[in-house]
Design a protein around this motif. Structure first.
Motif, short mmCIF file in Angstrom:
data_model
loop_
_atom_site.label_atom_id
_atom_site.label_comp_id
_atom_site.label_asym_id
_atom_site.label_seq_id
_atom_site.Cartn_x
_atom_site.Cartn_y
_atom_site.Cartn_z
N ASN A 64 -67.23 71.18 30.44
CA ASN A 64 -67.81 71.26 31.77
C ASN A 64 -66.76 71.58 32.83
N SER A 68 -66.81 74.69 35.25
CA SER A 68 -66.79 74.46 36.70
C SER A 68 -65.64 75.20 37.35
N THR A 81 -72.65 73.46 41.46
CA THR A 81 -73.56 74.14 40.55
C THR A 81 -74.87 74.52 41.23
N TYR A 355 -74.75 69.50 34.59
CA TYR A 355 -73.69 70.23 33.89
C TYR A 355 -74.23 71.15 32.80
N THR A 358 -74.56 74.11 34.70
CA THR A 358 -73.21 74.66 34.93
C THR A 358 -72.77 75.52 33.75
N ASN A 359 -72.93 74.99 32.53
CA ASN A 359 -72.51 75.73 31.35
C ASN A 359 -73.37 76.97 31.12
N GLY A 374 -70.51 73.19 25.62
CA GLY A 374 -70.79 72.29 26.73
C GLY A 374 -72.27 72.12 26.98
N CYS A 378 -74.10 68.55 26.53
CA CYS A 378 -74.77 67.89 27.65
C CYS A 378 -76.19 67.47 27.29
#
Length: 415
Positions: A64, A68, A81, A355, A358-359, A374, A378
């Motif tokens: 993550n 990020s 995000t 997250y 995010t990935n 990731g 998650c």
């Protein structure tokens, strides 16, 4: 045209933070949350396999952090995000990320405030928690530089206390409680990892402050792995020391694990110092969390997913003062009624969903094995959490999604 551009010009925040400040804010979030709050519930889930859960949480956190850092360098704006999801995946996913972050981290803020209360004055924990939220909200109103300076002082004090705990227990105490007995299955280890992830999510604070970081394309990718690496070393050392002093069963039931550990190791006179360190750590974490949540509220308000009045930036202090006050009020209300451990699971679920997005956004940038790992990590950890946490998280996120659909329908009707 993005929603931001559609809503017209808005005032920019000032770039005042360097690498040291960004790393410090990340450390203030992670170390304060993890060491003094998450170890007990995780030990209750995984028992002596706690360290494996810690390692799994660290792997997901690394994925993550990498995602990020790449995204923050590409989109150096407030919102984290929320912005990355909007730009790479579409408005709905950006909104879902932002909504998940706000509700999850608002619960985290309440947990940190209550940690201050329970360590400082257990009988009046909720009143102390509300007072802490009010005081720190006033500080964030005055601007990011003052907040970053206080966070630097708090992190230095906490790291000093944690170093003393490890030295006392490992160097002069005993570690007879660490054994090889295995009495927890894979599901319990994954649940512990999900709970411990609550402790690693502080590096998001660096990304959400992207609009206030100097040279963000260089500073953010450097600050995130530095903060995460320091935290991993600290977590591993402290977890080994506390397990050695209390054992997994003792750690699972401890209300103040580090203070109980130094007492069990024969250094009860140092316990008040540890309790003071816990208060300092929780204050630092609460401050950094309030900063991050208010910036995400600012970004969503700019896109009119939240009331546009919250997008205001104070002309003198350069802070998102209305967003900060709104977040402070919400956290104070929760701190007055919430249970600390119940908040951890709910917060972990919402932040793991954040997250995951995010990935998914980082996947669109290329170099895909890490964001795939990731994303899968998650989702696995999120749905390995206690059932009540999963159900509450799904319900709240679903309400948010419905709210988005309604707002979009109203907007289209009014065109």
């Amino acid at each position: 045209m993005t929603p931001a551009s559609a809503s017209g010009p808005h005032p920019e925040l000032r770039r005042r933070l360097g690498t040291v400040d960004a790393v410090t804010i990340g450390l203030g979030s992670m170390i304060g949350a993890g060491i003094f709050v998450a170890l007990g519930p995780a030990a209750a889930a995984a028992g002596p396999l706690l360290l494996i859960g810690l390692a799994l949480a660290a792997v997901v956190a690394y994925c993550n952090a990498t995602a990020s850092a790449r995204l923050a360098a590409r989109y150096p704006q407030s919102g984290g995000t929320y912005v990355y999801g909007r730009e790479r995946l579409g408005p709905f996913w950006g909104y879902t990320a932002g909504f998940s972050f706000i509700v999850g981290k608002t619960a985290s803020c309440a947990a940190m405030a209550l940690t201050v209360g329970f360590y400082l004055w257990p009988a009046g924990a909720h009143a102390v928690a509300v007072a802490a939220v009010v005081a720190l909200t006033a500080l964030t109103y005055l601007g990011i530089e003052k907040s970053a300076l206080l966070t630097r002082v708090l992190v230095a004090v906490v790291l000093g206390v944690l170093a003393a705990v490890v030295v006392l227990i490992v160097g002069f105490g005993s570690a007879d409680h660490i054994g090889l007995r295995v009495d927890a299955g894979p599901g319990a280890v994954l649940q512990a990892a999900g709970l411990l992830f609550f402790a690693f999510a502080g590096y998001a604070r660096i990304a959400t402050l992207g609009e206030e970081v100097r040279d963000p394309a260089r500073t953010i990718p450097r600050a995130i792995p530095i903060a995460l690496g320091i935290t991993l070393v600290v977590y591993a050392a402290v977890t080994l020391a506390v397990l050695g002093a209390l054992g997994s069963a003792g750690l699972a039931t401890a209300t103040a694990p580090l203070a109980d550990a130094v007492t069990a190791a024969g250094f009860g006179g140092f316990a008040p110092v540890v309790r003071a360190g816990a208060v300092v750590a929780a204050v630092g974490a609460l401050l950094a969390l309030l900063l991050g949540v208010s910036r995400t509220v600012l970004a969503m308000a700019r896109d009119r997913h939240l009331p546009y009045a919250l997008a205001a930036v104070h002309p003198r202090f350069g802070s998102p003062h209305r967003a900060g006050v709104a977040v402070g009020i919400a956290v104070a209300v929760l701190a007055a009624v919430l249970d600390v451990r119940g908040a951890i699971g709910f917060s972990s679920f919402a932040v793991l969903l954040y997250y995951a997005i995010t990935n998914a956004a980082a996947y669109t940038l290329g170099r895909r094995p890490v964001p795939v790992l990731g994303l899968v990590g998650c989702l696995v950890l999120a749905f390995s959490l206690p059932l009540t946490s999963v159900l509450a998280g799904v319900a709240v996120v679903t309400v948010g999604a419905l709210g988005y659909a309604v707002s979009r329908a109203v907007a289209q009707r009014d065109r």
